[in-house]
Design an enzyme around this catalytic site. Sequence first.
Site, PDB file in Angstrom:
ATOM      1  N   TYR A 143       0.849  -1.198   0.000  1.00  0.00           N
ATOM      2  CA  TYR A 143       0.000   0.000   0.000  1.00  0.00           C
ATOM      3  C   TYR A 143       0.881   1.244   0.000  1.00  0.00           C
ATOM      4  O   TYR A 143       1.771   1.382   0.849  1.00  0.00           O
ATOM      5  CB  TYR A 143      -0.900   0.005   1.241  1.00  0.00           C
ATOM      6  CG  TYR A 143      -1.762   1.236   1.370  1.00  0.00           C
ATOM      7  CD1 TYR A 143      -2.877   1.409   0.561  1.00  0.00           C
ATOM      8  CD2 TYR A 143      -1.468   2.221   2.309  1.00  0.00           C
ATOM      9  CE1 TYR A 143      -3.680   2.536   0.688  1.00  0.00           C
ATOM     10  CE2 TYR A 143      -2.255   3.347   2.446  1.00  0.00           C
ATOM     11  CZ  TYR A 143      -3.362   3.500   1.628  1.00  0.00           C
ATOM     12  OH  TYR A 143      -4.156   4.612   1.749  1.00  0.00           O
ATOM     13  N   ASP A 245       9.243   2.537   0.523  1.00  0.00           N
ATOM     14  CA  ASP A 245       8.142   3.157   1.242  1.00  0.00           C
ATOM     15  C   ASP A 245       8.252   2.737   2.706  1.00  0.00           C
ATOM     16  O   ASP A 245       7.825   1.656   3.096  1.00  0.00           O
ATOM     17  CB  ASP A 245       6.801   2.710   0.650  1.00  0.00           C
ATOM     18  CG  ASP A 245       5.611   3.358   1.330  1.00  0.00           C
ATOM     19  OD1 ASP A 245       5.768   3.887   2.443  1.00  0.00           O
ATOM     20  OD2 ASP A 245       4.505   3.331   0.748  1.00  0.00           O
ATOM     21  N   LYS A 273       4.127   8.696   9.615  1.00  0.00           N
ATOM     22  CA  LYS A 273       3.631   8.028  10.821  1.00  0.00           C
ATOM     23  C   LYS A 273       4.517   8.268  12.034  1.00  0.00           C
ATOM     24  O   LYS A 273       4.448   9.313  12.656  1.00  0.00           O
ATOM     25  CB  LYS A 273       3.383   6.554  10.533  1.00  0.00           C
ATOM     26  CG  LYS A 273       2.256   6.326   9.491  1.00  0.00           C
ATOM     27  CD  LYS A 273       1.819   4.895   9.450  1.00  0.00           C
ATOM     28  CE  LYS A 273       0.787   4.630   8.361  1.00  0.00           C
ATOM     29  NZ  LYS A 273      -0.519   5.213   8.579  1.00  0.00           N
TER      30      LYS A 273
END
Length: 435
Positions: A143, A245, A273
Site C-alpha cells: 500500500y 516506502d 507516521k
Amino acid sequence: MPSYDRSVALWEEAKRHLAGGVSSNVRYASAPVPLFFARGEGARLYDVDGNVHIDYILGNGPAILGHAPPAVLKAVAESLADGQVFAAQHERELALAQALTRLIPGAELVRFATSGTEAVHMAFRIARAFTGRRKIVKFEGHYHGWTDQTYISVRPSLNEAGPASEPVAVPESPGMAPGALDDVLVLGWNDLAAVEALFARHGGDIAGVIMEPVMVNGGVIAPAAGYIEGVQRLCTAHGALFICDEVITGFRLGLGGAQGRFGLKPDLSIFAKAVAGGFPLALVAGRRDVMEILLTRNVMHGGTYNGNVQSMAAALAALALLEHDGGAAYRDMERCGTRLMQGLAELGRKHRLPILVQGFPAIFQTFFTTAAAPRHYRESAACDRDMAAAFSRALQEEGIRVNQRSAWFLSTAHDTAVIDETLSAADRAMARLHS
C-alpha cells in the site's frame, strides 16, 4: 459484553454531517460501528461508553511513544506561541532535516510533506523527472496511499488479479482514472526472477520500483534473503530508481528504518507516521543528485502545511526520546514485543488454534493457517480471514484493540505489565473462539 450504545448513537448522528460518518474509509472496519473515543493515554484508549482498550492500532502506527507522550506534548505546547504556519523556513525545520540526514542511511537530502500518500506522489514525480521515464513498478499487497496512481493491486481478489507470473493491475476503487493503470506495472513480491524478467521487457521505460521493505500491509512479511539487494542492483543496472516506502517501517524498526536494519541505501525513501510521535508529518529522503532536481530542474512540490512549526517540534522531541540512551526504547520494544509474539503463539498451541505470529516485535501480524508462513500477498490472502476477524472481535470484547486484519503495533508504553495483561485477555479471547 461491553456496551457501545453511545458510539452507535454518535455514529448515526455523524452520518448526517460526515460522509459515511467518518473521515477515512479505513475507519469503517470496527465493530459494531466505527467507535468514538474520548481520549488516549500511554498504551490505552478510552471510548465514549467508558470502555478501556489496550491499543495495538496506535493510529495505524504513528503513536510509537504511546498516546499523549508528555515530552512531545510539552515541546508542541512550547512551540504554539511561536506561530503555526509561516510559508517560510524556520530553525526547527533545519534542525529536523539535520537529524534525519544523520539517522537515515539513504538520506542525503530530505523534503517535508504532511501525509504519506502525498510524499509517495512527490517521490513518483521526482523519479519520472530524474529518469525521463513514465512507468512505476509496484507489488501486490503493498500500500502506497489512496491516489489513482498508487491505489492499485493493494488487496485484489484473486479472481481479478490474473496469473501469479503476470499479475493484472487492479484498480481498488470506483472513480479512479483508467489511464492511471497505464503507467503502473504490477508484480508479486519476493520473486527476484520476476523482476529480472520485467526489466528485460520494459527496462527502458521504468522510472522506479517502489516497495515496502517489509510488506506490512500484506501481512508483515519480511523480504527473502538477498531479494531487496537484488532488486536495487537491477534498478541501478537499468537506470531506474529504487524507492523504499518506509511510511510504517520508518522509526518503527529502528532509528534508520528498515533500510538501517537491512543495510540498504535506497535512491528515494518515504517516511511518515512514527517520525513525529503522532503529529502529522511525512517526508521524502534520498540521494543528493536525485533530490536536487526539485531546485535545479524546478520539479514542482508544494504544500501549505509542509514544515509547520508544531510537527517539527513534535518530531524533534520524538526522535530525542527514541535516540535516548543509545536507543533504549527500541531494546525495550524488542523485548516486550518478542514476549507478546511468543506468548500469543503459545496460547494458540494451548487452545489448539492454527495461529501463526509473523513479523517484528514492533509490528507483527497474527494469521490463522495450517500452511507455511506466507511469503507474498497471494499466500497471505489464502489465510483464514474470517477467523482473524473473529479473533479481533473477541479481543475487543476483552479490552484489546487490534485492526481487522490482526496487525499489532507496539509503542514504548506497552511495558511488561501491559503485555501480561494483553496475554491474559488473549487467553480468554481464544477460548471464546471455541464457544
